[in-house]
Design a protein around this motif. Sequence first.
Motif, PDB file in Angstrom:
ATOM      1  N   ASN A 217      82.139  54.514  43.227  1.00 25.79           N
ATOM      2  CA  ASN A 217      82.161  55.872  42.658  1.00 25.79           C
ATOM      3  C   ASN A 217      81.394  56.641  43.285  1.00 25.79           C
ATOM      4  O   ASN A 217      80.763  57.980  42.766  1.00 25.79           O
ATOM      5  N   ILE A 218      81.095  56.685  44.545  1.00 26.57           N
ATOM      6  CA  ILE A 218      79.850  57.147  45.252  1.00 26.57           C
ATOM      7  C   ILE A 218      80.282  58.659  45.785  1.00 26.57           C
ATOM      8  O   ILE A 218      81.668  58.887  45.891  1.00 26.57           O
ATOM      9  N   LYS A 219      79.501  59.400  45.954  1.00 27.27           N
ATOM     10  CA  LYS A 219      79.764  60.873  46.395  1.00 27.27           C
ATOM     11  C   LYS A 219      80.054  60.863  47.871  1.00 27.27           C
ATOM     12  O   LYS A 219      78.974  60.784  48.551  1.00 27.27           O
ATOM     13  N   THR A 220      81.137  60.983  48.428  1.00 19.73           N
ATOM     14  CA  THR A 220      81.368  60.712  49.761  1.00 19.73           C
ATOM     15  C   THR A 220      80.937  61.821  50.619  1.00 19.73           C
ATOM     16  O   THR A 220      81.071  62.033  51.757  1.00 19.73           O
ATOM     17  N   GLY A 221      80.796  62.976  49.876  1.00 19.52           N
ATOM     18  CA  GLY A 221      80.150  64.384  50.693  1.00 19.52           C
ATOM     19  C   GLY A 221      78.866  64.496  51.047  1.00 19.52           C
ATOM     20  O   GLY A 221      78.503  65.333  51.913  1.00 19.52           O
ATOM     21  N   GLU A 222      77.962  63.286  50.710  1.00 22.01           N
ATOM     22  CA  GLU A 222      76.729  63.209  51.019  1.00 22.01           C
ATOM     23  C   GLU A 222      76.322  62.042  52.080  1.00 22.01           C
ATOM     24  O   GLU A 222      76.468  61.184  51.592  1.00 22.01           O
ATOM     25  N   PHE A 223      76.021  62.270  53.171  1.00 25.65           N
ATOM     26  CA  PHE A 223      76.068  60.904  54.057  1.00 25.65           C
ATOM     27  C   PHE A 223      74.972  61.738  55.181  1.00 25.65           C
ATOM     28  O   PHE A 223      74.731  62.787  55.600  1.00 25.65           O
ATOM     29  N   TYR A 224      74.471  60.501  55.951  1.00 22.47           N
ATOM     30  CA  TYR A 224      73.743  60.471  57.345  1.00 22.47           C
ATOM     31  C   TYR A 224      74.546  60.276  58.152  1.00 22.47           C
ATOM     32  O   TYR A 224      75.459  59.202  58.180  1.00 22.47           O
ATOM     33  N   SER A 225      74.534  60.697  59.515  1.00 20.60           N
ATOM     34  CA  SER A 225      75.395  60.380  60.565  1.00 20.60           C
ATOM     35  C   SER A 225      74.376  60.293  61.894  1.00 20.60           C
ATOM     36  O   SER A 225      73.928  61.258  62.136  1.00 20.60           O
ATOM     37  N   TYR A 226      74.825  59.297  62.586  1.00 21.61           N
ATOM     38  CA  TYR A 226      74.056  59.484  63.915  1.00 21.61           C
ATOM     39  C   TYR A 226      74.805  58.416  65.046  1.00 21.61           C
ATOM     40  O   TYR A 226      75.432  57.454  64.150  1.00 21.61           O
ATOM     41  N   ASN A 227      74.656  58.448  66.069  1.00 27.27           N
ATOM     42  CA  ASN A 227      74.949  57.492  67.176  1.00 27.27           C
ATOM     43  C   ASN A 227      74.301  56.175  67.200  1.00 27.27           C
ATOM     44  O   ASN A 227      72.878  56.285  67.466  1.00 27.27           O
ATOM     45  N   GLY A 228      74.611  54.955  67.053  1.00 31.14           N
ATOM     46  CA  GLY A 228      74.084  53.783  67.154  1.00 31.14           C
ATOM     47  C   GLY A 228      74.704  52.499  67.583  1.00 31.14           C
ATOM     48  O   GLY A 228      75.740  52.534  68.627  1.00 31.14           O
ATOM     49  N   SER A 229      74.363  51.520  67.256  1.00 32.77           N
ATOM     50  CA  SER A 229      75.010  50.311  67.570  1.00 32.77           C
ATOM     51  C   SER A 229      75.336  49.354  66.407  1.00 32.77           C
ATOM     52  O   SER A 229      75.334  49.665  65.257  1.00 32.77           O
ATOM     53  N   LEU A 230      76.154  48.306  66.926  1.00 29.57           N
ATOM     54  CA  LEU A 230      76.515  47.215  65.977  1.00 29.57           C
ATOM     55  C   LEU A 230      74.811  46.616  65.543  1.00 29.57           C
ATOM     56  O   LEU A 230      73.950  46.624  66.257  1.00 29.57           O
ATOM     57  N   THR A 231      74.785  46.004  64.435  1.00 28.89           N
ATOM     58  CA  THR A 231      73.540  45.568  64.122  1.00 28.89           C
ATOM     59  C   THR A 231      73.623  43.966  64.290  1.00 28.89           C
ATOM     60  O   THR A 231      72.647  43.176  63.819  1.00 28.89           O
ATOM     61  N   THR A 232      74.405  43.275  64.959  1.00 27.55           N
ATOM     62  CA  THR A 232      74.369  42.128  65.155  1.00 27.55           C
ATOM     63  C   THR A 232      74.984  41.924  66.720  1.00 27.55           C
ATOM     64  O   THR A 232      75.432  42.761  67.305  1.00 27.55           O
TER      65      THR A 232
ATOM     66  N   ASP B  77      76.695  41.395  70.170  1.00 24.58           N
ATOM     67  CA  ASP B  77      75.949  41.809  71.160  1.00 24.58           C
ATOM     68  C   ASP B  77      75.135  43.001  71.025  1.00 24.58           C
ATOM     69  O   ASP B  77      74.698  43.825  71.988  1.00 24.58           O
ATOM     70  N   CYS B  78      75.059  43.696  69.824  1.00 25.83           N
ATOM     71  CA  CYS B  78      74.485  45.071  69.565  1.00 25.83           C
ATOM     72  C   CYS B  78      75.113  46.019  70.421  1.00 25.83           C
ATOM     73  O   CYS B  78      74.081  47.109  70.775  1.00 25.83           O
ATOM     74  N   ALA B  79      76.406  46.112  70.809  1.00 30.83           N
ATOM     75  CA  ALA B  79      77.125  47.073  71.242  1.00 30.83           C
ATOM     76  C   ALA B  79      76.625  48.553  70.807  1.00 30.83           C
ATOM     77  O   ALA B  79      76.759  48.586  69.847  1.00 30.83           O
ATOM     78  N   GLU B  80      76.344  49.666  71.874  1.00 29.35           N
ATOM     79  CA  GLU B  80      75.972  50.706  71.477  1.00 29.35           C
ATOM     80  C   GLU B  80      77.393  51.577  71.291  1.00 29.35           C
ATOM     81  O   GLU B  80      77.539  52.516  72.111  1.00 29.35           O
ATOM     82  N   SER B  81      78.184  51.300  70.412  1.00 30.09           N
ATOM     83  CA  SER B  81      79.485  51.925  70.474  1.00 30.09           C
ATOM     84  C   SER B  81      79.994  52.387  68.947  1.00 30.09           C
ATOM     85  O   SER B  81      80.976  52.571  68.635  1.00 30.09           O
ATOM     86  N   VAL B  82      78.809  52.581  68.001  1.00 26.48           N
ATOM     87  CA  VAL B  82      79.168  52.872  66.681  1.00 26.48           C
ATOM     88  C   VAL B  82      78.605  54.469  66.225  1.00 26.48           C
ATOM     89  O   VAL B  82      77.588  54.638  66.594  1.00 26.48           O
ATOM     90  N   THR B  83      79.614  55.059  65.702  1.00 20.33           N
ATOM     91  CA  THR B  83      79.035  56.336  65.333  1.00 20.33           C
ATOM     92  C   THR B  83      78.899  56.098  63.672  1.00 20.33           C
ATOM     93  O   THR B  83      80.032  55.491  63.030  1.00 20.33           O
TER      94      THR B  83
END
Length: 308
Positions: free
Chosen positions: A236-251, A253-259
């Motif tokens: 039941n989280i509030k989906t209007g409150e969030f952080y966003s940044y460009n990053g990677s997979l956390t496993t 090959d850690c590809a830098e392809s993630v929003t």
Amino acid sequence: MNSSNRLGSGLMLQLLMLTALGITSSQGLSEEYLKDIKADQVAEQASGSYNYDQQGNDWEGTCQDGQQQSPVSLTSSAAIVTAIPRIYFYNYDQNLESPLILTNNGNTANMVLPPTQNGQRAYINGGLLPGTFEAQSVHFHWGSASSKGSEHTINSERYDVEMHIVHKNIRYQTVSEASAYADGLAVLGVMFRAVNRIFSLHSGLIRIFNQLPQIVEYESSTEVTGRLTVQQLLGNIKTGEFYSYNGSLTTPDCAESVTWTVFKDVVDLPERQIMKLWELKDSRSQPLTNNYRTLQDINDRPVYYTAQ
């Protein structure tokens, strides 16, 4: 090949795949879903063998040399506060094909997400997302009896569990293909907090967690039956409150392809449910605990925050 032979070949392929997954029944599993599960297995194998003994500090390649790695520390004081558009959810409230397959792949409890029963996939757009992204899978990162295990921290707080709902850009055919492009993937991060409570209103999540004792062993799988929507994964989280940044997979090959979209609100789950994660075993038959990567340098990347 006539139609009956094609049918027989299809059924044989299903049985072989199900046997490899440790599933004894094919009832209700579509051929498309089985192919998605197989593709997910192939992608996992392609990442190579790794563990969390050093919280990822010994991983090589992009994991070691990349400049846009995840997870990171998220703080309201350092974030750029701006009016980011909302994340828009489509088919998130539609029942997924059933049953679903939950697997211990040695690194996490993973569930590939099939299309919904209306034949379409759940998908998202809006926020800082560079396109439209279809839901592909969900997995978890957790701690142990003595430590918490979320990957991102929010205002210096690490939570008990972090759930990742992985999406791929509809421009690409597979997650593996999408991971090669900067706009390829979008991951929703949701924090879980263990609470001293017996019951939970989050029936979808509880249905998943109740099956964890069935996948204690490495490469074991089980069915999650009943009605389940992707929306239920968000609690039941509030989906209007969030952080966003460009990053990677956390496993790897850690590809830098993630929003990344990491919600500030938290899902409360009974501690007895979260404790089930601590019982899982990795490929070495060791306890699969503290499967989170250490925090990475932000390297001057902008991190945005919005509250609507």
